[in-house]
Design a protein around this motif. Sequence first.
Motif, PDB file in Angstrom:
ATOM      1  N   GLY A  29       0.753  -1.246   0.000  1.00  0.00           N
ATOM      2  CA  GLY A  29       0.000   0.000   0.000  1.00  0.00           C
ATOM      3  C   GLY A  29       0.777   1.286   0.000  1.00  0.00           C
ATOM      4  N   GLY A  30       2.032   1.289  -0.408  1.00  0.00           N
ATOM      5  CA  GLY A  30       2.811   2.524  -0.502  1.00  0.00           C
ATOM      6  C   GLY A  30       2.565   3.238  -1.820  1.00  0.00           C
ATOM      7  N   THR A  31       3.581   3.944  -2.289  1.00  0.00           N
ATOM      8  CA  THR A  31       3.454   4.723  -3.519  1.00  0.00           C
ATOM      9  C   THR A  31       3.468   3.805  -4.740  1.00  0.00           C
ATOM     10  OG1 THR A  31       4.570   6.592  -2.475  1.00  0.00           O
ATOM     11  CG2 THR A  31       4.445   6.591  -4.876  1.00  0.00           C
ATOM     12  N   LEU A  32       2.406   3.899  -5.550  1.00  0.00           N
ATOM     13  CA  LEU A  32       2.273   3.103  -6.761  1.00  0.00           C
ATOM     14  C   LEU A  32       1.953   4.028  -7.933  1.00  0.00           C
ATOM     15  CD1 LEU A  32       0.180   0.191  -5.221  1.00  0.00           C
ATOM     16  CD2 LEU A  32       2.455  -0.074  -6.238  1.00  0.00           C
ATOM     17  N   LEU A  71       7.645 -16.269   0.995  1.00  0.00           N
ATOM     18  CA  LEU A  71       8.808 -17.084   1.334  1.00  0.00           C
ATOM     19  C   LEU A  71       8.436 -18.554   1.453  1.00  0.00           C
ATOM     20  CD1 LEU A  71      10.649 -14.932   4.048  1.00  0.00           C
ATOM     21  CD2 LEU A  71      11.295 -15.221   1.643  1.00  0.00           C
ATOM     22  N   ALA A  72       7.271 -18.829   2.032  1.00  0.00           N
ATOM     23  CA  ALA A  72       6.836 -20.214   2.222  1.00  0.00           C
ATOM     24  C   ALA A  72       6.600 -20.922   0.892  1.00  0.00           C
ATOM     25  CB  ALA A  72       5.567 -20.251   3.067  1.00  0.00           C
ATOM     26  N   GLU A  73       6.368 -20.162  -0.164  1.00  0.00           N
ATOM     27  CA  GLU A  73       6.175 -20.738  -1.494  1.00  0.00           C
ATOM     28  C   GLU A  73       7.494 -21.138  -2.145  1.00  0.00           C
ATOM     29  OE1 GLU A  73       2.991 -21.155  -3.274  1.00  0.00           O
ATOM     30  OE2 GLU A  73       2.570 -21.134  -1.116  1.00  0.00           O
ATOM     31  N   GLN A  74       8.621 -20.736  -1.559  1.00  0.00           N
ATOM     32  CA  GLN A  74       9.973 -21.044  -2.046  1.00  0.00           C
ATOM     33  C   GLN A  74      10.159 -20.677  -3.531  1.00  0.00           C
ATOM     34  OE1 GLN A  74      10.254 -25.278  -0.880  1.00  0.00           O
ATOM     35  NE2 GLN A  74      11.530 -24.619   0.832  1.00  0.00           N
ATOM     36  N   PRO A  75       9.863 -19.434  -3.886  1.00  0.00           N
ATOM     37  CA  PRO A  75      10.053 -19.019  -5.278  1.00  0.00           C
ATOM     38  C   PRO A  75      11.517 -18.740  -5.578  1.00  0.00           C
ATOM     39  CG  PRO A  75       9.413 -17.144  -3.983  1.00  0.00           C
ATOM     40  CD  PRO A  75       9.408 -18.331  -3.035  1.00  0.00           C
ATOM     41  N   ASP A  76      11.815 -18.505  -6.837  1.00  0.00           N
ATOM     42  CA  ASP A  76      13.150 -18.051  -7.205  1.00  0.00           C
ATOM     43  C   ASP A  76      13.319 -16.563  -6.932  1.00  0.00           C
ATOM     44  OD1 ASP A  76      13.988 -20.496  -7.997  1.00  0.00           O
ATOM     45  OD2 ASP A  76      13.874 -20.133 -10.144  1.00  0.00           O
ATOM     46  N   GLN A  77      12.204 -15.802  -7.025  1.00  0.00           N
ATOM     47  CA  GLN A  77      12.314 -14.356  -6.944  1.00  0.00           C
ATOM     48  C   GLN A  77      11.063 -13.768  -6.305  1.00  0.00           C
ATOM     49  OE1 GLN A  77      12.969 -12.507 -10.757  1.00  0.00           O
ATOM     50  NE2 GLN A  77      13.492 -10.527  -9.906  1.00  0.00           N
ATOM     51  N   ILE A  78      11.266 -12.728  -5.487  1.00  0.00           N
ATOM     52  CA  ILE A  78      10.178 -11.948  -4.908  1.00  0.00           C
ATOM     53  C   ILE A  78      10.455 -10.479  -5.195  1.00  0.00           C
ATOM     54  CG2 ILE A  78       8.929 -11.272  -2.826  1.00  0.00           C
ATOM     55  CD1 ILE A  78       9.819 -13.918  -1.553  1.00  0.00           C
ATOM     56  N   ILE A  79       9.466  -9.791  -5.752  1.00  0.00           N
ATOM     57  CA  ILE A  79       9.574  -8.358  -6.014  1.00  0.00           C
ATOM     58  C   ILE A  79       8.481  -7.643  -5.237  1.00  0.00           C
ATOM     59  CG2 ILE A  79       9.447  -6.529  -7.747  1.00  0.00           C
ATOM     60  CD1 ILE A  79      10.460  -8.546  -9.806  1.00  0.00           C
ATOM     61  N   LEU A  80       8.878  -6.624  -4.491  1.00  0.00           N
ATOM     62  CA  LEU A  80       7.942  -5.799  -3.737  1.00  0.00           C
ATOM     63  C   LEU A  80       7.696  -4.492  -4.472  1.00  0.00           C
ATOM     64  CD1 LEU A  80       9.546  -6.370  -0.253  1.00  0.00           C
ATOM     65  CD2 LEU A  80       7.151  -6.835  -0.729  1.00  0.00           C
ATOM     66  N   LEU A  81       6.427  -4.204  -4.760  1.00  0.00           N
ATOM     67  CA  LEU A  81       6.009  -2.940  -5.370  1.00  0.00           C
ATOM     68  C   LEU A  81       5.126  -2.202  -4.372  1.00  0.00           C
ATOM     69  CD1 LEU A  81       4.946  -4.274  -8.908  1.00  0.00           C
ATOM     70  CD2 LEU A  81       7.225  -3.527  -8.161  1.00  0.00           C
ATOM     71  N   GLY A  82       5.248  -0.885  -4.317  1.00  0.00           N
ATOM     72  CA  GLY A  82       4.488  -0.125  -3.336  1.00  0.00           C
ATOM     73  C   GLY A  82       5.022  -0.254  -1.934  1.00  0.00           C
ATOM     74  N   ALA A  83       6.258  -0.691  -1.800  1.00  0.00           N
ATOM     75  CA  ALA A  83       6.861  -0.909  -0.478  1.00  0.00           C
ATOM     76  C   ALA A  83       7.546   0.336   0.063  1.00  0.00           C
ATOM     77  CB  ALA A  83       7.865  -2.054  -0.547  1.00  0.00           C
ATOM     78  N   LEU A  84       7.633   1.400  -0.738  1.00  0.00           N
ATOM     79  CA  LEU A  84       8.193   2.673  -0.304  1.00  0.00           C
ATOM     80  C   LEU A  84       7.112   3.740  -0.400  1.00  0.00           C
ATOM     81  CD1 LEU A  84      11.575   2.537  -2.279  1.00  0.00           C
ATOM     82  CD2 LEU A  84      11.123   1.691   0.035  1.00  0.00           C
ATOM     83  N   GLY A  85       7.163   4.713   0.484  1.00  0.00           N
ATOM     84  CA  GLY A  85       6.134   5.742   0.452  1.00  0.00           C
ATOM     85  C   GLY A  85       6.396   6.823   1.481  1.00  0.00           C
ATOM     86  N   ARG A  93       5.467   6.924   4.635  1.00  0.00           N
ATOM     87  CA  ARG A  93       5.766   6.401   5.968  1.00  0.00           C
ATOM     88  C   ARG A  93       7.156   5.789   5.970  1.00  0.00           C
ATOM     89  NH1 ARG A  93       1.629   4.934   9.604  1.00  0.00           N
ATOM     90  NH2 ARG A  93       3.361   4.082  10.806  1.00  0.00           N
ATOM     91  N   PHE A  94       8.144   6.551   6.464  1.00  0.00           N
ATOM     92  CA  PHE A  94       9.519   6.070   6.445  1.00  0.00           C
ATOM     93  C   PHE A  94       9.683   4.824   7.298  1.00  0.00           C
ATOM     94  CE2 PHE A  94      13.900   6.083   8.124  1.00  0.00           C
ATOM     95  CZ  PHE A  94      14.577   5.900   6.932  1.00  0.00           C
ATOM     96  N   ASP A  95       8.940   4.718   8.405  1.00  0.00           N
ATOM     97  CA  ASP A  95       9.061   3.537   9.257  1.00  0.00           C
ATOM     98  C   ASP A  95       8.680   2.271   8.494  1.00  0.00           C
ATOM     99  OD1 ASP A  95       6.439   4.461   9.122  1.00  0.00           O
ATOM    100  OD2 ASP A  95       5.980   4.053  11.233  1.00  0.00           O
ATOM    101  N   HIS A  96       7.596   2.345   7.729  1.00  0.00           N
ATOM    102  CA  HIS A  96       7.195   1.193   6.925  1.00  0.00           C
ATOM    103  C   HIS A  96       8.203   0.931   5.802  1.00  0.00           C
ATOM    104  CE1 HIS A  96       3.168  -0.036   8.369  1.00  0.00           C
ATOM    105  NE2 HIS A  96       3.141   1.191   8.868  1.00  0.00           N
ATOM    106  N   SER A  97       8.674   1.999   5.175  1.00  0.00           N
ATOM    107  CA  SER A  97       9.646   1.825   4.085  1.00  0.00           C
ATOM    108  C   SER A  97      10.901   1.125   4.589  1.00  0.00           C
ATOM    109  CB  SER A  97      10.028   3.194   3.487  1.00  0.00           C
ATOM    110  OG  SER A  97       8.914   3.824   2.911  1.00  0.00           O
TER     111      SER A  97
END
Length: 213
Positions: free
Chosen positions: A11-14, A91-105, A107-111
């Motif tokens: 829910g950050g900046t998208l 993580l429990a799905e054990q993928p090769d790659q995880i990308i986070l979108l909207g993870a910065l915004g 709220r610096f504490d959340h970022s």
Amino acid sequence: MNGKRIIIVTGGTLGDWALGIIQENDVLVGSDRGALYLIQHGYKPHISLGDFDSVTAEELDLIRSSSSSFIECDPIHKDLTDTEMAFNWALAEQPDQIILLGALGTRFDHSLANVHLLRKGTELGIACSIIDANNQIIVMNQTTRIERGSYSHISLLPLSLEVTGITLHGFAYPLHQATLEISQSLGISNILKEPEGLIELQSGLLLVIQSKD
């Protein structure tokens, strides 16, 4: 690992930039308002989860009906952020790659907390990154090749108390067997001279931030 790539939209900046990152076979995870973003842009989340305290009742009904799987938790009696819940599921799905979108915004504490999540994936051998309109962020604990892509600058910051044995290849400002400690800015604003560079290290966790401006 199974070749799977998981995209977590939180829910950050998208913006429209995020849509260009999503690929056909990605597993899409909607975290709180990030689920609404996916649905409003024509995507069906594989799973939507969180406390959904940032959406209206009508939006929540839409998220619930438009997601393949849905998990709602009490916003008061939970210990994890919505993004960490989504990340742990990934993580429990054990993928090769995880990308986070909207993870910065805003709220610096959340970022900052979201940047720290990358450590979990790195220690499990999963390639994890945070991407926004101007930055791509990873955490590395071993020798890694970095592509320049569309980024003009690359900064290296220690995420552990110190990172030792840093040697750079293909960079404008080289380091050889260097040590970076918390509070040092030596690694800020380097430049890749070649399409690809190599970062070697011996120990520690290194935050690598590529930026477009």
